[in-house]
Design a protein around this motif. Structure first.
Motif, mmCIF file in Angstrom:
data_model
loop_
_atom_site.group_PDB
_atom_site.id
_atom_site.type_symbol
_atom_site.label_atom_id
_atom_site.label_comp_id
_atom_site.label_asym_id
_atom_site.label_seq_id
_atom_site.Cartn_x
_atom_site.Cartn_y
_atom_site.Cartn_z
ATOM 1 N N ASP A 247 57.049 28.217 -5.269
ATOM 2 C CA ASP A 247 58.227 27.845 -5.662
ATOM 3 C C ASP A 247 59.099 29.061 -6.268
ATOM 4 N N TYR A 248 58.055 30.020 -6.912
ATOM 5 C CA TYR A 248 58.842 31.201 -7.481
ATOM 6 C C TYR A 248 59.388 32.027 -6.422
ATOM 7 N N LEU A 249 58.818 32.078 -5.288
ATOM 8 C CA LEU A 249 59.149 32.841 -4.290
ATOM 9 C C LEU A 249 60.508 32.153 -3.632
ATOM 10 N N PHE A 250 60.726 30.949 -3.683
ATOM 11 C CA PHE A 250 62.104 30.310 -3.173
ATOM 12 C C PHE A 250 62.974 30.592 -4.074
ATOM 13 N N ARG A 251 62.586 30.309 -5.111
ATOM 14 C CA ARG A 251 63.588 30.493 -6.472
ATOM 15 C C ARG A 251 64.298 32.146 -6.227
ATOM 16 N N LEU A 252 63.374 32.968 -6.059
ATOM 17 C CA LEU A 252 63.647 34.563 -5.933
ATOM 18 C C LEU A 252 64.568 34.351 -4.650
ATOM 19 N N HIS A 290 59.151 36.262 6.814
ATOM 20 C CA HIS A 290 59.092 36.168 8.170
ATOM 21 C C HIS A 290 58.987 34.755 8.696
ATOM 22 N N GLN A 291 58.742 33.570 7.936
ATOM 23 C CA GLN A 291 58.687 32.337 8.291
ATOM 24 C C GLN A 291 60.463 32.095 8.528
ATOM 25 N N ILE A 292 61.333 32.689 7.328
ATOM 26 C CA ILE A 292 62.634 32.223 7.722
ATOM 27 C C ILE A 292 63.293 32.976 8.701
ATOM 28 N N ALA A 293 62.910 34.138 9.251
ATOM 29 C CA ALA A 293 63.260 34.802 10.482
ATOM 30 C C ALA A 293 63.036 34.141 11.581
ATOM 31 N N LEU A 294 61.667 33.459 11.518
ATOM 32 C CA LEU A 294 61.279 32.632 12.636
ATOM 33 C C LEU A 294 62.024 31.366 12.780
ATOM 34 N N ALA A 295 62.411 30.886 11.642
ATOM 35 C CA ALA A 295 63.151 29.792 11.769
ATOM 36 C C ALA A 295 64.551 29.817 12.184
ATOM 37 N N GLN A 296 65.193 31.040 11.886
ATOM 38 C CA GLN A 296 66.557 31.447 12.436
ATOM 39 C C GLN A 296 66.341 31.445 14.071
ATOM 40 N N SER A 297 65.444 32.338 14.631
ATOM 41 C CA SER A 297 65.713 32.563 15.860
ATOM 42 C C SER A 297 64.861 31.408 16.851
ATOM 43 N N ASP A 305 55.426 19.413 10.553
ATOM 44 C CA ASP A 305 54.672 18.718 9.122
ATOM 45 C C ASP A 305 54.382 19.809 8.073
ATOM 46 N N MET A 306 55.225 20.904 8.470
ATOM 47 C CA MET A 306 54.994 22.101 7.626
ATOM 48 C C MET A 306 55.566 21.722 6.150
ATOM 49 N N PRO A 307 54.920 21.924 4.927
ATOM 50 C CA PRO A 307 55.463 21.651 3.691
ATOM 51 C C PRO A 307 56.569 22.912 3.768
ATOM 52 N N GLU A 308 57.707 22.597 2.767
ATOM 53 C CA GLU A 308 58.816 23.295 2.435
ATOM 54 C C GLU A 308 59.726 23.625 3.748
ATOM 55 N N ARG A 309 59.566 22.918 4.795
ATOM 56 C CA ARG A 309 60.240 23.108 5.881
ATOM 57 C C ARG A 309 61.713 23.192 5.807
ATOM 58 N N ARG A 311 63.387 23.623 2.885
ATOM 59 C CA ARG A 311 63.885 25.015 2.152
ATOM 60 C C ARG A 311 63.968 26.188 2.946
ATOM 61 N N ILE A 312 62.940 26.063 4.001
ATOM 62 C CA ILE A 312 63.025 27.274 4.785
ATOM 63 C C ILE A 312 64.062 27.475 5.801
ATOM 64 N N LEU A 313 64.679 26.226 6.253
ATOM 65 C CA LEU A 313 65.524 26.013 6.926
ATOM 66 C C LEU A 313 66.958 26.298 6.277
ATOM 67 N N ALA A 314 66.791 25.925 4.885
ATOM 68 C CA ALA A 314 68.041 26.213 4.343
ATOM 69 C C ALA A 314 68.365 27.685 3.929
ATOM 70 N N LEU A 315 67.228 28.126 3.704
ATOM 71 C CA LEU A 315 67.238 29.615 3.480
ATOM 72 C C LEU A 315 67.699 30.465 4.811
ATOM 73 N N ALA A 316 67.380 30.014 5.894
ATOM 74 C CA ALA A 316 67.687 30.457 7.206
ATOM 75 C C ALA A 316 68.959 30.686 7.542
ATOM 76 N N ARG A 317 69.815 29.493 6.953
ATOM 77 C CA ARG A 317 71.294 29.651 7.065
ATOM 78 C C ARG A 317 72.149 30.473 6.070
ATOM 79 N N GLN A 318 71.446 30.846 5.139
ATOM 80 C CA GLN A 318 72.017 31.917 4.087
ATOM 81 C C GLN A 318 72.026 33.344 4.272
#
Ligand SMILES: [Zn+2]
Length: 532
Positions: A247-252, A290-297, A305-309, A311-318
């Motif tokens: 959660d800290y990392l997502f908030r960052l 790295h996961q966000i970059a993966l989510a993008q490409s 079933d990945m937890p936080e999936r 949130r990762i996708l949302a950041l991939a758009r930003q």
């Protein structure tokens, strides 16, 4: 029956139960089935991937009383003696402690004689790269003209240090690092067999902390079971590992997407106040980027079933792809430079500010200061006073760093909890007890059952943390043997039990509960009582 640690209990005893090394198993199986035997094998790979385990299985395959086989029976006296480490014709040498030429001479003298019990005399030389040059030369003689009854199995984490003359005479197999997914699956399987429950997120944390080593994963799981005292929860494992809450990392990253430096530094302050390791934070931040970059490409690469999936996708758009690459680089470099930073907080927050200060030049891949391209809006523009954000004053840690050991009162369990280490290195600190400390060198005792924690890389990490705490180099020596139990882990265990006892007492003493018990003949299920 005494409790057997999971790593030993679940040590694979045949090729089919060896996890994650299919390519090696297939090649060895074929060779054994077709009786195409080599006289020297070399297993390479990082620590804990199963090199010596594989060596023992191969020794059984060569010596099983049912004949040379890819499926050793496991019940004959050769198989059982190899499993229990009592087989006279399996000679295991740890080159890390027997580096000299004398050890090799002994080996050569021994090699002349025919095997006592088995078909072959098998020499397993672990960490073979540690042998001295003379020892290698002396070994070479046996290697060039090996007697028929001799097999060598060499294992190393560092094949590049082995002379070519030796390498060229070995059949080489490279064991792969275990993927997190494979470790996770295996831990789940073992817990099912052990009839112990765990939260999936807890196992993922352990799989992550094990860094590709199944042995580490199993010993962490052992400790997690003892620590949690029942169901292995995410919260317990997080506390045990000193792991960073995602959660800290997502908030960052949310704040970074908004270019809100104030919010980013506020998160860093929060992490600081909870004594989280900034080294782990930068590592995890890079992993998340790295996961966000993966989510993008390749969005499909993210498991459903990945937890936080989400949130990762949302950041991939930003973020755009170049930004992610740059932030990833900054996180890596920030981690590399952390030991040089004035302190960990400064190193971490400078990395965060660097992420804001630089953005990729769209024309090329060169990073240019953000101010040169466009003024970052809003909160990103700081007056120098607040941007230079000094780390909060921490009386304890400060005086320790300046006063060279002045702050250490001999309470090692307390210090072990304060040190900025995570994962296995943290376990090493918490499971060990202080034998001696004279301000220059520290000697710690570690029980036999925990000796796998004393691996060189974890000792190095602990030494670095001690250096950070004392502000100078501290020589560290770990002695394996009997310990009296004055460790952070034992202390925490006692405290938990006391809390549990109090909670149970409180429930038993509660008037309403007593009434329920009297009226309905109810009983209290002890395990279900949790201290608040
Ligand atoms: Zn057998």
């Amino acid at each position: 029956m005494s409790y057997q640690v999971l790593a030993r209990k679940w040590r694979p005893r045949n090729f089919s139960s060896l996890v994650g090394q299919d390519h090696v198993v297939r090649a060895l199986t074929h060779a054994l089935e077709q009786n195409r035997l080599h006289h020297a094998y070399l297993f390479t790979g990082t620590r804990g991937v199963g090199k010596t385990t594989l060596a023992r299985i191969l020794a059984k395959a060569l010596n099983c009383e049912t004949g040379i086989t890819a499926t050793p029976c496991g019940v004959c006296s050769a198989c059982t003696e190899i499993d229990s480490g009592r087989f006279v014709d399996l000679i295991e040498i740890d080159a890390a402690t027997n580096t000299g030429i004398d050890n090799m001479r002994e080996l050569q003298d021994n090699a002349v004689y025919a095997p006592t019990r088995g078909r072959f005399k098998v020499f397993v030389i672990d960490e073979v790269h540690m042998l001295s040059k003379q020892a290698f030369n002396s070994m070479l003689k046996t290697f060039e003209e090996p007697p028929e009854h001799i097999k060598f199995i060499l294992a190393t984490t560092d094949p590049q240090k082995i002379p070519v003359t030796v390498l060229s005479r070995c059949l080489q197999f490279n064991l792969k690092q275990m993927s997190r997914e494979a470790i996770y699956e295996h831990l789940s399987y073992i817990l099912q067999q052990e009839k112990t429950t765990a939260e999936p997120a807890a196992l993922r944390l352990i799989a992550h902390a094990a860094q590709g080593s199944m042995r580490d994963a199993l010993s962490l799981l052992d400790q997690a079971i003892a620590y949690a005292g029942g169901k292995v929860s995410e919260e317990a494992v997080r506390a045990m590992l000193g792991a960073i809450d995602q959660d800290y990392l997502f908030r960052l990253l949310d704040a970074l997407a908004q270019q809100d430096i104030k919010a980013m530094l506020a998160v860093a302050d929060e992490m600081e106040s909870r004594s989280l390791s900034f080294d782990s934070a930068l590592q995890d931040l890079a992993a998340l980027l790295h996961q966000i970059a993966l989510a993008q490409s390749a969005p499909d690469a993210l498991g459903q079933d990945m937890p936080e999936r989400e949130r990762i996708l949302a950041l991939a758009r930003q973020f755009d792809a170049e930004e992610l690459q740059l932030h990833y680089q900054i996180a890596l470099h920030g981690r590399r430079d952390l030991p040089l930073a004035p302190d960990e907080y400064a190193g971490f927050s400078m990395s965060l500010m660097r992420m804001l200060a630089f953005r990729p030049d769209q024309a090329g891949a060169v990073a240019v200061p953000a101010s040169a391209k466009k003024k970052p809006e809003g909160a990103a523009v700081q007056d120098p006073g607040t941007a230079a954000h000094a780390p909060p004053f921490r009386p304890g840690a400060r005086s320790a760093e300046d006063g060279a050991g002045a702050a250490f009162d001999g309470d090692w369990p307390k210090l072990a909890n304060q040190l900025k280490v995570s994962g296995v290195a943290r376990q090493l600190a918490q499971q060990s007890e202080l034998r001696n400390f004279d301000g220059e060198s520290m000697e710690l005792g570690l029980a036999h059952s925990a000796k796998h924690l004393a691996d060189r890389i974890y000792q190095d990490k602990l030494r670095t943390a001690l250096q950070g705490y004392f502000g100078k180099h501290v020589a560290l020596k770990i002695v394996i043997g009997e310990i009296s139990g004055n460790t952070a882990a034992a202390k925490a265990q006692t405290e938990r039990q006391a809390r549990q006892g109090k909670a149970l007492e409180a429930i038993q003493g509660d008037a309403f509960v007593r009434e329920l018990m009297d009226t309905f003949d109810a009983t209290i299920v002890g395990d279900s009582v949790k201290p608040t």
